[in-house]
Design a protein around this motif. Structure first.
Motif, PDB file in Angstrom:
ATOM      1  N   VAL A   8      -2.480  -3.220   5.465  1.00 39.26           N
ATOM      2  CA  VAL A   8      -1.943  -2.676   6.712  1.00 39.26           C
ATOM      3  C   VAL A   8      -0.456  -2.456   6.507  1.00 39.26           C
ATOM      4  O   VAL A   8       0.302  -3.405   6.324  1.00 39.26           O
ATOM      5  N   ARG A   9      -0.048  -1.199   6.502  1.00 46.10           N
ATOM      6  CA  ARG A   9       1.347  -0.849   6.220  1.00 46.10           C
ATOM      7  C   ARG A   9       2.071  -0.458   7.499  1.00 46.10           C
ATOM      8  O   ARG A   9       1.538   0.285   8.317  1.00 46.10           O
ATOM      9  N   VAL A  10       3.292  -0.993   7.639  1.00 43.02           N
ATOM     10  CA  VAL A  10       4.136  -0.692   8.802  1.00 43.02           C
ATOM     11  C   VAL A  10       5.563  -0.466   8.327  1.00 43.02           C
ATOM     12  O   VAL A  10       5.945  -0.900   7.252  1.00 43.02           O
ATOM     13  N   GLY A  46      -1.865 -11.568   9.111  1.00 44.20           N
ATOM     14  CA  GLY A  46      -0.609 -10.839   9.085  1.00 44.20           C
ATOM     15  C   GLY A  46       0.313 -11.516   8.078  1.00 44.20           C
ATOM     16  O   GLY A  46       0.059 -12.642   7.640  1.00 44.20           O
ATOM     17  N   LEU A  47       1.372 -10.819   7.700  1.00 45.12           N
ATOM     18  CA  LEU A  47       2.320 -11.361   6.732  1.00 45.12           C
ATOM     19  C   LEU A  47       3.687 -11.525   7.373  1.00 45.12           C
ATOM     20  O   LEU A  47       4.066 -10.751   8.258  1.00 45.12           O
ATOM     21  N   ALA A  48       4.432 -12.515   6.906  1.00 43.91           N
ATOM     22  CA  ALA A  48       5.805 -12.723   7.375  1.00 43.91           C
ATOM     23  C   ALA A  48       6.644 -11.506   6.977  1.00 43.91           C
ATOM     24  O   ALA A  48       6.309 -10.788   6.041  1.00 43.91           O
ATOM     25  N   PRO A  49       7.761 -11.276   7.671  1.00 49.94           N
ATOM     26  CA  PRO A  49       8.618 -10.134   7.331  1.00 49.94           C
ATOM     27  C   PRO A  49       9.143 -10.216   5.903  1.00 49.94           C
ATOM     28  O   PRO A  49       9.255 -11.309   5.324  1.00 49.94           O
ATOM     29  N   THR A  50       9.503  -9.063   5.349  1.00 48.38           N
ATOM     30  CA  THR A  50      10.006  -9.041   3.974  1.00 48.38           C
ATOM     31  C   THR A  50      11.303  -9.829   3.830  1.00 48.38           C
ATOM     32  O   THR A  50      11.626 -10.276   2.732  1.00 48.38           O
ATOM     33  N   VAL A  77       3.749  -3.859   3.487  1.00 51.57           N
ATOM     34  CA  VAL A  77       2.465  -4.438   3.862  1.00 51.57           C
ATOM     35  C   VAL A  77       2.737  -5.500   4.919  1.00 51.57           C
ATOM     36  O   VAL A  77       3.441  -6.475   4.670  1.00 51.57           O
ATOM     37  N   GLY A  78       2.206  -5.290   6.109  1.00 53.98           N
ATOM     38  CA  GLY A  78       2.403  -6.212   7.214  1.00 53.98           C
ATOM     39  C   GLY A  78       1.215  -7.125   7.447  1.00 53.98           C
ATOM     40  O   GLY A  78       1.290  -8.080   8.213  1.00 53.98           O
ATOM     41  N   GLY A  79       0.106  -6.820   6.805  1.00 55.28           N
ATOM     42  CA  GLY A  79      -1.097  -7.620   6.954  1.00 55.28           C
ATOM     43  C   GLY A  79      -2.179  -7.090   6.036  1.00 55.28           C
ATOM     44  O   GLY A  79      -1.992  -6.085   5.340  1.00 55.28           O
ATOM     45  N   TYR A  80      -3.299  -7.776   6.037  1.00 54.73           N
ATOM     46  CA  TYR A  80      -4.406  -7.358   5.171  1.00 54.73           C
ATOM     47  C   TYR A  80      -5.717  -7.844   5.752  1.00 54.73           C
ATOM     48  O   TYR A  80      -5.759  -8.702   6.640  1.00 54.73           O
ATOM     49  N   SER A  81      -6.787  -7.283   5.249  1.00 53.91           N
ATOM     50  CA  SER A  81      -8.108  -7.834   5.508  1.00 53.91           C
ATOM     51  C   SER A  81      -8.949  -7.639   4.265  1.00 53.91           C
ATOM     52  O   SER A  81      -8.688  -6.743   3.460  1.00 53.91           O
TER      53      SER A  81
END
Length: 122
Positions: A8-10, A46-50, A77-81
Motif C-alpha cells: 500500500v503506497r502513499v 500499517g507501517l510507521a512513518p519513514t 509503503v505505508g502498509g501491506y497485506s
C-alpha cells in the motif's frame, strides 16, 4: 492457492491531517472482516512513518545506513497485506475493494505481486 503481497503506497506529505474519517474506518472494518472470514486475508498491517525507519544498503562490498525520513521518496509503503487468492485477477479485485473504501481526499496505490515460493533443494 497462490499468495500475493499487496504493498500500500502513499505520499507521506499528502496524507489527510484528520486521518481516517469515522465512515472510512467503518468501511475498512467491514471489508477486513469480510476478507478474513472468506479465508483470503493472511496478514495485514500499517507501517510507521519513514521518519522512524532506517535503510541498510550493500554496495561495493560495504554496508551503509540512512536514517529516515527518506525525502527523495515521493511515494512510500505505508502498509501491506498478504492474501491468498485463486489468481492475480482475484487479488487485484480485493485490492480494488480496499482502495474504494478510502475517502476521496486520499491518494493510495496498491501494488499487487505474487509471492514466489522458495524450494528446498536439500
Amino acid at each position: 492457492m497462490p499468495r500475493f503481497l499487496t504493498l500500500v503506497r502513499v505520499d507521506e506529505n499528502n496524507v489527510p491531517e484528520e486521518g481516517f474519517s469515522p465512515e472510512m474506518g467503518e468501511r475498512m472494518g467491514a471489508l477486513l472482516k469480510e476478507i478474513t472470514e472468506a479465508g483470503v486475508m493472511l496478514e495485514t498491517a500499517g507501517l510507521a512513518p519513514t521518519s522512524e525507519g532506517r535503510r541498510v544498503t550493500w554496495s561495493g562490498g560495504k554496508l551503509s545506513y540512512t536514517d529516515g525520513p527518506f525525502t527523495e521518496a515521493t511515494e512510500v509503503v505505508g502498509g501491506y497485506s498478504i492474501i491468498q487468492a485463486k489468481d492475480m485477477a482475484e487479488a487485484v479485485e480485493w485490492a480494488n475493494r480496499f482502495l474504494k473504501v478510502h475517502d476521496d481526499a486520499w491518494t493510495v496505490t496498491c501494488e499487487v505481486r505474487q509471492i514466489t515460493e522458495m524450494t528446498d533443494e536439500g
